[in-house]
Design a protein around this motif. Structure first.
Motif, PDB file in Angstrom:
ATOM      1  N   GLY A  94    -115.088  73.013 -13.653  1.00  0.00           N
ATOM      2  CA  GLY A  94    -113.906  73.351 -14.433  1.00  0.00           C
ATOM      3  C   GLY A  94    -113.978  72.823 -15.850  1.00  0.00           C
ATOM      4  O   GLY A  94    -114.709  71.870 -16.134  1.00  0.00           O
ATOM      5  N   ILE A  95    -113.245  73.473 -16.739  1.00  0.00           N
ATOM      6  CA  ILE A  95    -113.163  73.045 -18.136  1.00  0.00           C
ATOM      7  C   ILE A  95    -111.697  73.081 -18.555  1.00  0.00           C
ATOM      8  O   ILE A  95    -111.013  74.094 -18.371  1.00  0.00           O
ATOM      9  CB  ILE A  95    -114.016  73.944 -19.049  1.00  0.00           C
ATOM     10  CG1 ILE A  95    -115.505  73.734 -18.763  1.00  0.00           C
ATOM     11  CG2 ILE A  95    -113.721  73.646 -20.518  1.00  0.00           C
ATOM     12  CD1 ILE A  95    -116.419  74.636 -19.561  1.00  0.00           C
ATOM     13  N   LEU A  96    -111.211  71.974 -19.086  1.00  0.00           N
ATOM     14  CA  LEU A  96    -109.834  71.882 -19.562  1.00  0.00           C
ATOM     15  C   LEU A  96    -109.843  71.967 -21.083  1.00  0.00           C
ATOM     16  O   LEU A  96    -110.517  71.176 -21.751  1.00  0.00           O
ATOM     17  CB  LEU A  96    -109.204  70.556 -19.110  1.00  0.00           C
ATOM     18  CG  LEU A  96    -109.209  70.272 -17.608  1.00  0.00           C
ATOM     19  CD1 LEU A  96    -108.600  68.906 -17.333  1.00  0.00           C
ATOM     20  CD2 LEU A  96    -108.458  71.350 -16.850  1.00  0.00           C
ATOM     21  N   THR A  97    -109.119  72.929 -21.626  1.00  0.00           N
ATOM     22  CA  THR A  97    -109.069  73.089 -23.075  1.00  0.00           C
ATOM     23  C   THR A  97    -107.781  72.498 -23.612  1.00  0.00           C
ATOM     24  O   THR A  97    -106.765  72.443 -22.925  1.00  0.00           O
ATOM     25  CB  THR A  97    -109.171  74.574 -23.460  1.00  0.00           C
ATOM     26  OG1 THR A  97    -108.082  75.287 -22.874  1.00  0.00           O
ATOM     27  CG2 THR A  97    -110.476  75.175 -22.980  1.00  0.00           C
ATOM     28  N   GLY A  98    -107.830  72.064 -24.848  1.00  0.00           N
ATOM     29  CA  GLY A  98    -106.674  71.460 -25.497  1.00  0.00           C
ATOM     30  C   GLY A  98    -107.109  70.784 -26.769  1.00  0.00           C
ATOM     31  O   GLY A  98    -108.171  71.104 -27.325  1.00  0.00           O
ATOM     32  N   PRO A  99    -106.317  69.842 -27.273  1.00  0.00           N
ATOM     33  CA  PRO A  99    -106.725  69.099 -28.470  1.00  0.00           C
ATOM     34  C   PRO A  99    -108.088  68.435 -28.277  1.00  0.00           C
ATOM     35  O   PRO A  99    -108.851  68.277 -29.225  1.00  0.00           O
ATOM     36  CB  PRO A  99    -105.616  68.050 -28.624  1.00  0.00           C
ATOM     37  CG  PRO A  99    -104.433  68.646 -27.923  1.00  0.00           C
ATOM     38  CD  PRO A  99    -104.994  69.406 -26.775  1.00  0.00           C
ATOM     39  N   GLU A 100    -108.382  68.056 -27.023  1.00  0.00           N
ATOM     40  CA  GLU A 100    -109.661  67.448 -26.698  1.00  0.00           C
ATOM     41  C   GLU A 100    -110.178  68.093 -25.417  1.00  0.00           C
ATOM     42  O   GLU A 100    -109.645  67.881 -24.331  1.00  0.00           O
ATOM     43  CB  GLU A 100    -109.484  65.930 -26.494  1.00  0.00           C
ATOM     44  CG  GLU A 100    -110.705  65.127 -26.846  1.00  0.00           C
ATOM     45  CD  GLU A 100    -110.427  63.635 -26.764  1.00  0.00           C
ATOM     46  OE1 GLU A 100    -111.274  62.874 -27.224  1.00  0.00           O
ATOM     47  OE2 GLU A 100    -109.380  63.245 -26.243  1.00  0.00           O
ATOM     48  N   ASP A 101    -111.213  68.942 -25.548  1.00  0.00           N
ATOM     49  CA  ASP A 101    -111.744  69.630 -24.374  1.00  0.00           C
ATOM     50  C   ASP A 101    -112.367  68.635 -23.407  1.00  0.00           C
ATOM     51  O   ASP A 101    -112.980  67.642 -23.816  1.00  0.00           O
ATOM     52  CB  ASP A 101    -112.798  70.662 -24.790  1.00  0.00           C
ATOM     53  CG  ASP A 101    -112.178  71.827 -25.542  1.00  0.00           C
ATOM     54  OD1 ASP A 101    -110.940  71.950 -25.502  1.00  0.00           O
ATOM     55  OD2 ASP A 101    -112.929  72.588 -26.176  1.00  0.00           O
ATOM     56  N   MET A 102    -112.217  68.923 -22.105  1.00  0.00           N
ATOM     57  CA  MET A 102    -112.786  68.063 -21.073  1.00  0.00           C
ATOM     58  C   MET A 102    -113.478  68.919 -20.020  1.00  0.00           C
ATOM     59  O   MET A 102    -113.073  70.054 -19.761  1.00  0.00           O
ATOM     60  CB  MET A 102    -111.702  67.207 -20.421  1.00  0.00           C
ATOM     61  CG  MET A 102    -111.082  66.170 -21.350  1.00  0.00           C
ATOM     62  SD  MET A 102    -109.796  65.176 -20.560  1.00  0.00           S
ATOM     63  CE  MET A 102    -108.470  66.378 -20.503  1.00  0.00           C
ATOM     64  N   ALA A 103    -114.526  68.377 -19.436  1.00  0.00           N
ATOM     65  CA  ALA A 103    -115.276  69.066 -18.389  1.00  0.00           C
ATOM     66  C   ALA A 103    -115.070  68.357 -17.060  1.00  0.00           C
ATOM     67  O   ALA A 103    -115.071  67.124 -16.999  1.00  0.00           O
ATOM     68  CB  ALA A 103    -116.759  69.114 -18.738  1.00  0.00           C
ATOM     69  N   PRO A 177    -102.839  72.143 -12.164  1.00  0.00           N
ATOM     70  CA  PRO A 177    -102.162  73.322 -12.717  1.00  0.00           C
ATOM     71  C   PRO A 177    -102.726  73.766 -14.062  1.00  0.00           C
ATOM     72  O   PRO A 177    -102.816  74.967 -14.336  1.00  0.00           O
ATOM     73  CB  PRO A 177    -100.702  72.855 -12.853  1.00  0.00           C
ATOM     74  CG  PRO A 177    -100.566  71.740 -11.868  1.00  0.00           C
ATOM     75  CD  PRO A 177    -101.893  71.056 -11.842  1.00  0.00           C
ATOM     76  N   ASN A 178    -103.102  72.807 -14.907  1.00  0.00           N
ATOM     77  CA  ASN A 178    -103.652  73.172 -16.215  1.00  0.00           C
ATOM     78  C   ASN A 178    -104.956  73.948 -16.061  1.00  0.00           C
ATOM     79  O   ASN A 178    -105.206  74.926 -16.780  1.00  0.00           O
ATOM     80  CB  ASN A 178    -103.875  71.921 -17.060  1.00  0.00           C
ATOM     81  CG  ASN A 178    -102.578  71.303 -17.523  1.00  0.00           C
ATOM     82  OD1 ASN A 178    -101.593  71.998 -17.736  1.00  0.00           O
ATOM     83  ND2 ASN A 178    -102.570  69.988 -17.679  1.00  0.00           N
ATOM     84  N   ALA A 179    -105.803  73.497 -15.127  1.00  0.00           N
ATOM     85  CA  ALA A 179    -107.067  74.193 -14.894  1.00  0.00           C
ATOM     86  C   ALA A 179    -106.818  75.596 -14.354  1.00  0.00           C
ATOM     87  O   ALA A 179    -107.512  76.551 -14.713  1.00  0.00           O
ATOM     88  CB  ALA A 179    -107.937  73.382 -13.930  1.00  0.00           C
ATOM     89  N   PHE A 180    -105.809  75.723 -13.483  1.00  0.00           N
ATOM     90  CA  PHE A 180    -105.479  77.033 -12.915  1.00  0.00           C
ATOM     91  C   PHE A 180    -104.973  77.990 -14.005  1.00  0.00           C
ATOM     92  O   PHE A 180    -105.432  79.127 -14.113  1.00  0.00           O
ATOM     93  CB  PHE A 180    -104.415  76.881 -11.829  1.00  0.00           C
ATOM     94  CG  PHE A 180    -103.904  78.176 -11.283  1.00  0.00           C
ATOM     95  CD1 PHE A 180    -104.696  78.972 -10.480  1.00  0.00           C
ATOM     96  CD2 PHE A 180    -102.618  78.618 -11.601  1.00  0.00           C
ATOM     97  CE1 PHE A 180    -104.226  80.193  -9.982  1.00  0.00           C
ATOM     98  CE2 PHE A 180    -102.134  79.818 -11.106  1.00  0.00           C
ATOM     99  CZ  PHE A 180    -102.938  80.612 -10.297  1.00  0.00           C
ATOM    100  N   LEU A 181    -104.028  77.528 -14.818  1.00  0.00           N
ATOM    101  CA  LEU A 181    -103.460  78.373 -15.867  1.00  0.00           C
ATOM    102  C   LEU A 181    -104.475  78.684 -16.956  1.00  0.00           C
ATOM    103  O   LEU A 181    -104.314  79.674 -17.696  1.00  0.00           O
ATOM    104  CB  LEU A 181    -102.231  77.696 -16.475  1.00  0.00           C
ATOM    105  CG  LEU A 181    -101.047  77.519 -15.521  1.00  0.00           C
ATOM    106  CD1 LEU A 181     -99.930  76.725 -16.186  1.00  0.00           C
ATOM    107  CD2 LEU A 181    -100.522  78.870 -15.035  1.00  0.00           C
ATOM    108  N   ASN A 182    -105.513  77.863 -17.062  1.00  0.00           N
ATOM    109  CA  ASN A 182    -106.538  78.088 -18.076  1.00  0.00           C
ATOM    110  C   ASN A 182    -107.520  79.190 -17.669  1.00  0.00           C
ATOM    111  O   ASN A 182    -108.319  79.649 -18.470  1.00  0.00           O
ATOM    112  CB  ASN A 182    -107.310  76.795 -18.333  1.00  0.00           C
ATOM    113  CG  ASN A 182    -108.243  76.899 -19.516  1.00  0.00           C
ATOM    114  OD1 ASN A 182    -107.854  77.334 -20.588  1.00  0.00           O
ATOM    115  ND2 ASN A 182    -109.500  76.536 -19.308  1.00  0.00           N
ATOM    116  N   GLN A 183    -107.424  79.633 -16.407  1.00  0.00           N
ATOM    117  CA  GLN A 183    -108.328  80.675 -15.918  1.00  0.00           C
ATOM    118  C   GLN A 183    -108.045  82.042 -16.555  1.00  0.00           C
ATOM    119  O   GLN A 183    -108.950  82.842 -16.764  1.00  0.00           O
ATOM    120  CB  GLN A 183    -108.182  80.809 -14.398  1.00  0.00           C
ATOM    121  CG  GLN A 183    -108.498  79.548 -13.614  1.00  0.00           C
ATOM    122  CD  GLN A 183    -109.954  79.451 -13.261  1.00  0.00           C
ATOM    123  OE1 GLN A 183    -110.505  80.362 -12.659  1.00  0.00           O
ATOM    124  NE2 GLN A 183    -110.571  78.366 -13.642  1.00  0.00           N
ATOM    125  N   ALA A 184    -106.752  82.291 -16.856  1.00  0.00           N
ATOM    126  CA  ALA A 184    -106.352  83.601 -17.365  1.00  0.00           C
ATOM    127  C   ALA A 184    -104.907  83.526 -17.850  1.00  0.00           C
ATOM    128  O   ALA A 184    -104.289  82.462 -17.829  1.00  0.00           O
ATOM    129  CB  ALA A 184    -106.489  84.658 -16.270  1.00  0.00           C
TER     130      ALA A 184
END
Length: 265
Positions: A94-103, A177-184
């Motif tokens: 998974g990849i979390l996007t935002g002010p600071e991206d995280m893997a 939830p953030n990872a889920f919503l970041n899918q699409a």
């Protein structure tokens, strides 16, 4: 009596008078060095210094080359301890996007979240992209693609489509939830003024939803038999998925119904 014999011996030696000041000076110097510490001479770094053996000179020059990085090597301090692990065995789930991206990485049955620039086991997470990360160790680099081992499923109408997903891959999305919503992008699908499911668009290329066979424009109607009637219901259903061993989904695509079973193990 002894003094008489000592004087006779000294006269027999015929010691010159000038020698006595010299002897006194030597005695004074000896006494001084006994109480005053004299620093040892600094070792020469010159390879031609004859005071060192050939082995010593090579050792000293090698030390200078490494300490000063004369040859421009990749982190000389790491030369003696090469990395014993490789990122190719780490799953990018998974990849979390935002002010600071995280893997989000799955390493030895453990989920680990790292930011760009973080160091792990001698490897630096140099870049985080939407569908891959880049690891670097000196001049060596490894590109790890997200869910590279999972093939996209082609959903077929009129039958129950089934796909098996590793628990680590599913958990990173179902428990965050953030990872889920970041899918699409998810938008309520309205019919006759009522919400009937959520229309899914802008599905990321290497997202879990894409791997499950979903396409832009699909409408997610039901999950585990529960009709999605609004945002609150969507969140309620999503919250029930953590730890599930299987997920059943009903999807509408261009007016046709599709069924999907996702087995998690």
């Amino acid at each position: 009596m002894q003094d008489i014999f000592l004087n006779m011996e000294l006269k027999a030696l015929k010691v010159p008078a000038w020698i006595w000041p010299v002897l006194l000076g030597l005695a004074t110097a000896y006494l001084a060095t006994s109480f005053i510490p004299i620093p040892e001479p600094t070792a020469s770094l010159n390879a031609d210094d004859s005071s060192f053996s050939a082995k010593d000179r090579v050792s000293r020059l090698s030390s200078v080359v490494l300490d000063k990085n004369v040859l421009g090597l990749d982190n000389p301090s790491e030369i003696k301890k090469k990395t014993e692990v490789s990122p190719v065995t780490w799953n990018l789930v998974g990849i979390l996007t935002g002010p600071e991206d995280m893997a989000i990485l799955r390493i030895k049955k453990e989920n680990i979240i790292l930011r760009e620039g973080d160091d792990y086991k001698g490897w630096v997470l140099a870049e985080i992209k939407p569908d891959y990360v880049l690891w670097k160790s000196g001049r060596e680099q490894k590109k790890i693609v997200m869910w590279d081992q999972v093939k996209q499923l082609k959903l077929v109408r009129g039958k129950t489509n089934k796909i098996v997903v590793e628990k680590a891959q599913a958990s990173s999305v179902l428990e965050d939830p953030n990872a889920f919503l970041n899918q699409a992008l998810f938008k309520p699908n309205s019919k006759n003024g009522k919400t009937q499911g959520f229309r899914i668009t802008n599905i990321k290329q290497n997202s879990l939803l894409r791997k499950l066979g979903l396409e832009d424009g699909d409408v997610l109607l039901r999950v585990n038999g529960e009709m999605i009637t609004g945002p609150a219901k969507m969140l309620q259903v999503y919250g029930s998925l953590a730890g599930a061993s299987a997920i059943y989904m009903d999807i509408e695509r261009k007016g046709q119904m599709l069924s999907l079973v996702v087995e998690i193990n």
